[in-house]
Design a protein around this motif. Sequence first.
Motif, PDB file in Angstrom:
ATOM      1  N   ARG A 113     -27.873 -48.929   4.391  1.00 28.71           N
ATOM      2  CA  ARG A 113     -28.098 -50.113   3.556  1.00 28.71           C
ATOM      3  C   ARG A 113     -27.951 -49.858   2.060  1.00 28.71           C
ATOM      4  N   VAL A 114     -27.606 -48.623   1.678  1.00 28.66           N
ATOM      5  CA  VAL A 114     -27.460 -48.284   0.262  1.00 28.66           C
ATOM      6  C   VAL A 114     -26.187 -47.466   0.049  1.00 28.66           C
ATOM      7  N   ALA A 115     -25.706 -47.500  -1.182  1.00 28.48           N
ATOM      8  CA  ALA A 115     -24.567 -46.665  -1.546  1.00 28.48           C
ATOM      9  C   ALA A 115     -25.095 -45.270  -1.882  1.00 28.48           C
ATOM     10  N   TRP A 116     -24.514 -44.258  -1.240  1.00 24.66           N
ATOM     11  CA  TRP A 116     -24.926 -42.886  -1.524  1.00 24.66           C
ATOM     12  C   TRP A 116     -23.783 -41.929  -1.205  1.00 24.66           C
ATOM     13  N   HIS A 117     -23.905 -40.734  -1.735  1.00 21.44           N
ATOM     14  CA  HIS A 117     -22.986 -39.657  -1.379  1.00 21.44           C
ATOM     15  C   HIS A 117     -23.725 -38.341  -1.538  1.00 21.44           C
ATOM     16  N   PRO A 118     -23.262 -37.288  -0.854  1.00 24.88           N
ATOM     17  CA  PRO A 118     -23.921 -35.982  -0.991  1.00 24.88           C
ATOM     18  C   PRO A 118     -23.771 -35.455  -2.417  1.00 24.88           C
ATOM     19  N   SER A 119     -24.821 -34.873  -2.924  1.00 16.81           N
ATOM     20  CA  SER A 119     -24.759 -34.317  -4.275  1.00 16.81           C
ATOM     21  C   SER A 119     -23.836 -33.105  -4.290  1.00 16.81           C
ATOM     22  N   PRO A 120     -23.139 -32.902  -5.405  1.00 15.24           N
ATOM     23  CA  PRO A 120     -22.193 -31.795  -5.471  1.00 15.24           C
ATOM     24  C   PRO A 120     -22.861 -30.422  -5.438  1.00 15.24           C
ATOM     25  N   GLY A 121     -24.115 -30.350  -5.894  1.00 13.50           N
ATOM     26  CA  GLY A 121     -24.785 -29.047  -5.959  1.00 13.50           C
ATOM     27  C   GLY A 121     -25.471 -28.639  -4.676  1.00 13.50           C
ATOM     28  N   VAL A 122     -26.415 -29.464  -4.197  1.00 11.83           N
ATOM     29  CA  VAL A 122     -27.229 -29.064  -3.042  1.00 11.83           C
ATOM     30  C   VAL A 122     -26.945 -29.890  -1.789  1.00 11.83           C
ATOM     31  N   GLY A 123     -26.094 -30.909  -1.901  1.00  8.84           N
ATOM     32  CA  GLY A 123     -25.720 -31.706  -0.733  1.00  8.84           C
ATOM     33  C   GLY A 123     -26.709 -32.779  -0.333  1.00  8.84           C
ATOM     34  N   ALA A 124     -27.762 -32.990  -1.119  1.00 10.99           N
ATOM     35  CA  ALA A 124     -28.751 -34.034  -0.809  1.00 10.99           C
ATOM     36  C   ALA A 124     -28.184 -35.399  -1.198  1.00 10.99           C
ATOM     37  N   PRO A 125     -28.609 -36.472  -0.530  1.00 19.51           N
ATOM     38  CA  PRO A 125     -28.092 -37.805  -0.852  1.00 19.51           C
ATOM     39  C   PRO A 125     -28.429 -38.261  -2.275  1.00 19.51           C
ATOM     40  N   LEU A 126     -27.401 -38.687  -2.995  1.00 15.64           N
ATOM     41  CA  LEU A 126     -27.571 -39.283  -4.316  1.00 15.64           C
ATOM     42  C   LEU A 126     -27.376 -40.787  -4.187  1.00 15.64           C
ATOM     43  N   LEU A 127     -28.323 -41.535  -4.683  1.00 15.81           N
ATOM     44  CA  LEU A 127     -28.262 -43.005  -4.635  1.00 15.81           C
ATOM     45  C   LEU A 127     -27.600 -43.487  -5.924  1.00 15.81           C
ATOM     46  N   TRP A 128     -26.320 -43.247  -6.047  1.00 17.11           N
ATOM     47  CA  TRP A 128     -25.587 -43.376  -7.291  1.00 17.11           C
ATOM     48  C   TRP A 128     -25.569 -44.770  -7.888  1.00 17.11           C
ATOM     49  N   GLU A 129     -25.696 -45.828  -7.100  1.00 20.49           N
ATOM     50  CA  GLU A 129     -25.708 -47.182  -7.684  1.00 20.49           C
ATOM     51  C   GLU A 129     -27.075 -47.580  -8.221  1.00 20.49           C
ATOM     52  N   ASP A 130     -28.130 -46.931  -7.757  1.00 18.67           N
ATOM     53  CA  ASP A 130     -29.490 -47.369  -8.075  1.00 18.67           C
ATOM     54  C   ASP A 130     -30.294 -46.389  -8.920  1.00 18.67           C
ATOM     55  N   ALA A 131     -29.731 -45.219  -9.199  1.00 17.32           N
ATOM     56  CA  ALA A 131     -30.464 -44.196  -9.950  1.00 17.32           C
ATOM     57  C   ALA A 131     -29.999 -44.138 -11.398  1.00 17.32           C
ATOM     58  N   LEU A 132     -30.954 -43.972 -12.304  1.00 20.04           N
ATOM     59  CA  LEU A 132     -30.618 -43.758 -13.701  1.00 20.04           C
ATOM     60  C   LEU A 132     -30.566 -42.270 -14.008  1.00 20.04           C
ATOM     61  N   ALA A 133     -31.219 -41.482 -13.183  1.00 25.56           N
ATOM     62  CA  ALA A 133     -31.201 -40.033 -13.347  1.00 25.56           C
ATOM     63  C   ALA A 133     -31.415 -39.390 -11.986  1.00 25.56           C
ATOM     64  N   VAL A 134     -30.821 -38.219 -11.814  1.00 29.52           N
ATOM     65  CA  VAL A 134     -30.940 -37.487 -10.553  1.00 29.52           C
ATOM     66  C   VAL A 134     -31.157 -36.017 -10.857  1.00 29.52           C
ATOM     67  N   ALA A 135     -32.059 -35.399 -10.117  1.00 37.07           N
ATOM     68  CA  ALA A 135     -32.256 -33.952 -10.189  1.00 37.07           C
ATOM     69  C   ALA A 135     -31.955 -33.372  -8.816  1.00 37.07           C
ATOM     70  N   GLU A 136     -31.061 -32.403  -8.772  1.00 37.24           N
ATOM     71  CA  GLU A 136     -30.775 -31.676  -7.540  1.00 37.24           C
ATOM     72  C   GLU A 136     -31.618 -30.406  -7.565  1.00 37.24           C
ATOM     73  N   CYS A 137     -32.386 -30.182  -6.508  1.00 37.81           N
ATOM     74  CA  CYS A 137     -33.374 -29.107  -6.520  1.00 37.81           C
ATOM     75  C   CYS A 137     -33.257 -28.182  -5.316  1.00 37.81           C
TER      76      CYS A 137
END
Length: 168
Positions: free
Chosen positions: A100-124
């Motif tokens: 139900r959301v737009a997402w893709h795996p993060s380039p660093g750790v592969g966790a889902p990034l909610l790219w349309e709804d996030a103003l900032a993301v931290a890959e940990c």
Amino acid sequence: MITLTGTAAGSDLRALMASFPTGVTVVTAVGPDGVPHGLTCTAMCSVSVAPPMLLICLDTRSGTLAAIDGAGTFAVNLLHAGGQRVAELFASPVRDRFARVAWHPSPGVGAPLLWEDALAVAECRVDRIVPAGDHHVVFGVVERVSVTDEPPLMYGRRRFGVWAEAPG
């Protein structure tokens, strides 16, 4: 008016924390089985600058916690002002949240990034997980950060709001 109740109970702590406005995050991870997991989380804070580290607090029964523990990585998606629908979705028991959301795996750790709804993301990458009552505290070393200039979604007193810029 402040009312003293004596010995604090869980409901007292909930009332206290509801009075503390905070940004809204969706914590995401991909389990060892390749299935994405995520939940809305307001319990996130900075721990240190060197190394860059943050912490999140997750319910012991959480499938997202199990995925983080299994994968050793996670992402913190700080939602922008238009992200209330996503915050509510990831706070609900709906199983197919990621459909139900737009997402893709993060380039660093592969966790889902909610790219349309996030103003900032931290890959940990998980540093350690510490049991604390009915939750676990997950310490994550931040490996990568992406930030936009969108206003953040806020939550307090059991309501969503938008960060109000001070005039000037």
